[in-house]
Design a protein around this motif. Structure first.
Motif, PDB file in Angstrom:
ATOM      1  N   ASP A   1       0.839  -1.202   0.000  1.00 18.20           N
ATOM      2  CA  ASP A   1       0.000   0.000   0.000  1.00 18.20           C
ATOM      3  C   ASP A   1       0.876   1.255   0.000  1.00 18.20           C
ATOM      4  O   ASP A   1       0.572   2.246  -0.685  1.00 18.20           O
ATOM      5  N   TYR A   2       1.952   1.226   0.770  1.00 21.28           N
ATOM      6  CA  TYR A   2       2.883   2.361   0.797  1.00 21.28           C
ATOM      7  C   TYR A   2       3.556   2.536  -0.561  1.00 21.28           C
ATOM      8  O   TYR A   2       3.670   3.661  -1.078  1.00 21.28           O
ATOM      9  N   LEU A   3       3.999   1.441  -1.165  1.00 19.08           N
ATOM     10  CA  LEU A   3       4.727   1.515  -2.427  1.00 19.08           C
ATOM     11  C   LEU A   3       3.847   1.981  -3.581  1.00 19.08           C
ATOM     12  O   LEU A   3       4.357   2.498  -4.578  1.00 19.08           O
ATOM     13  N   ARG A   4       2.540   1.814  -3.458  1.00 25.90           N
ATOM     14  CA  ARG A   4       1.642   2.339  -4.494  1.00 25.90           C
ATOM     15  C   ARG A   4       1.779   3.864  -4.596  1.00 25.90           C
ATOM     16  O   ARG A   4       1.580   4.451  -5.686  1.00 25.90           O
ATOM     17  N   LYS A   5       2.118   4.492  -3.494  1.00 26.91           N
ATOM     18  CA  LYS A   5       2.310   5.949  -3.498  1.00 26.91           C
ATOM     19  C   LYS A   5       3.703   6.339  -3.980  1.00 26.91           C
ATOM     20  O   LYS A   5       3.974   7.530  -4.185  1.00 26.91           O
ATOM     21  N   LYS A   6       4.594   5.358  -4.137  1.00 27.22           N
ATOM     22  CA  LYS A   6       5.969   5.601  -4.578  1.00 27.22           C
ATOM     23  C   LYS A   6       6.295   4.679  -5.755  1.00 27.22           C
ATOM     24  O   LYS A   6       7.248   3.899  -5.708  1.00 27.22           O
ATOM     25  N   PRO A   7       5.515   4.728  -6.831  1.00 23.94           N
ATOM     26  CA  PRO A   7       5.724   3.771  -7.920  1.00 23.94           C
ATOM     27  C   PRO A   7       7.074   3.981  -8.602  1.00 23.94           C
ATOM     28  O   PRO A   7       7.591   5.098  -8.654  1.00 23.94           O
ATOM     29  N   VAL A   8       7.615   2.891  -9.118  1.00 23.79           N
ATOM     30  CA  VAL A   8       8.931   2.944  -9.744  1.00 23.79           C
ATOM     31  C   VAL A   8       8.772   3.182 -11.239  1.00 23.79           C
ATOM     32  O   VAL A   8       8.008   2.479 -11.914  1.00 23.79           O
TER      33      VAL A   8
END
Length: 219
Positions: free
Chosen positions: A57-64
């Protein structure tokens, strides 16, 4: 060491309409040689107390941002530290990414060539030596080397002495290269303290004025 990076294109930002895809972290191909392990270790502490779903869920806000070739291989253009730390504690980890370019060729060298023309490769090793040949780039996040100068820059950014420049590729490595040319006492990613005081003075000095993210004297 004089960092001779090519002219670069800014890394495109995702918009609310940009489609995100869930991908295996282990499958992503790095576009740089090294990371600062001080940042990796700090991020691992943050990740270690979270569930896999909380991390996702956190990484969805920091997509690569990713470049994809015709064979479906993916090269990551950012987020190396965050995802290297996650892969170290969860080999099956997934993350969210968005495709910023498609290379219509299955040969990996075509994608590497495209990345190089965009200025989206960092071809210097952990000692600041390079540029190395793109074909020698590490194939996995887990094999990235430790650059203590990149660790030092991360710490200085944490302290608010360098402004983030999120879409300039390898912004922190540019600062690391600049600091490499200045006199600093011996230090390591485990022991940054010996270099912190002089590094703080240097990055705030007038001699750093032309560096992107320069803030000058702080209160």
């Amino acid at each position: 060491m004089s960092l001779r990076l090519s002219v670069y294109q800014n890394i495109p930002k995702p918009t609310p309409e940009t489609p995100l895809v869930e991908v295996s972290v282990a499958a992503l191909r790095p576009t740089q040689w090294c990371v600062g392990y001080a940042e990796v270790w700090a991020r691992q502490v943050d990740f270690s107390s979270d569930s896999r779903q909380t991390r996702l869920d956190y990484l969805r806000k920091k997509p690569v941002p990713m470049v994809r070739n015709a064979a479906g291989s993916l090269w990551m253009v950012d987020r190396h530290h965050r995802l290297r730390s996650l892969l170290g504690i969860d080999p099956e980890a997934t993350t969210w990414g968005y495709v910023i370019a498609e290379v219509d060729d299955q040969n990996p060298t075509a994608a590497i060539s495209y990345l190089q023309t965009q200025g989206w490769l960092y071809l210097y090793d952990s000692r600041g030596q390079g540029p190395r040949h793109p074909s020698e780039l590490p194939g996995s996040l887990l094999t990235l080397e430790d650059d203590p100068y990149r660790s030092l820059v991360w710490k200085l950014k944490q302290e608010g002495l360098i402004k983030p420049q999120a879409h300039i590729p390898y912004h922190e490595f540019r600062w690391a290269a600049w600091l490499r040319q200045r006199p600093l006492p011996p230090f390591s990613s485990r022991q940054l303290e010996p270099a912190l005081a002089p590094a703080r003075r240097l990055v705030c000095s007038e001699s750093a004025r032309n560096m992107a993210g320069w803030k000058g004297k702080t209160a």
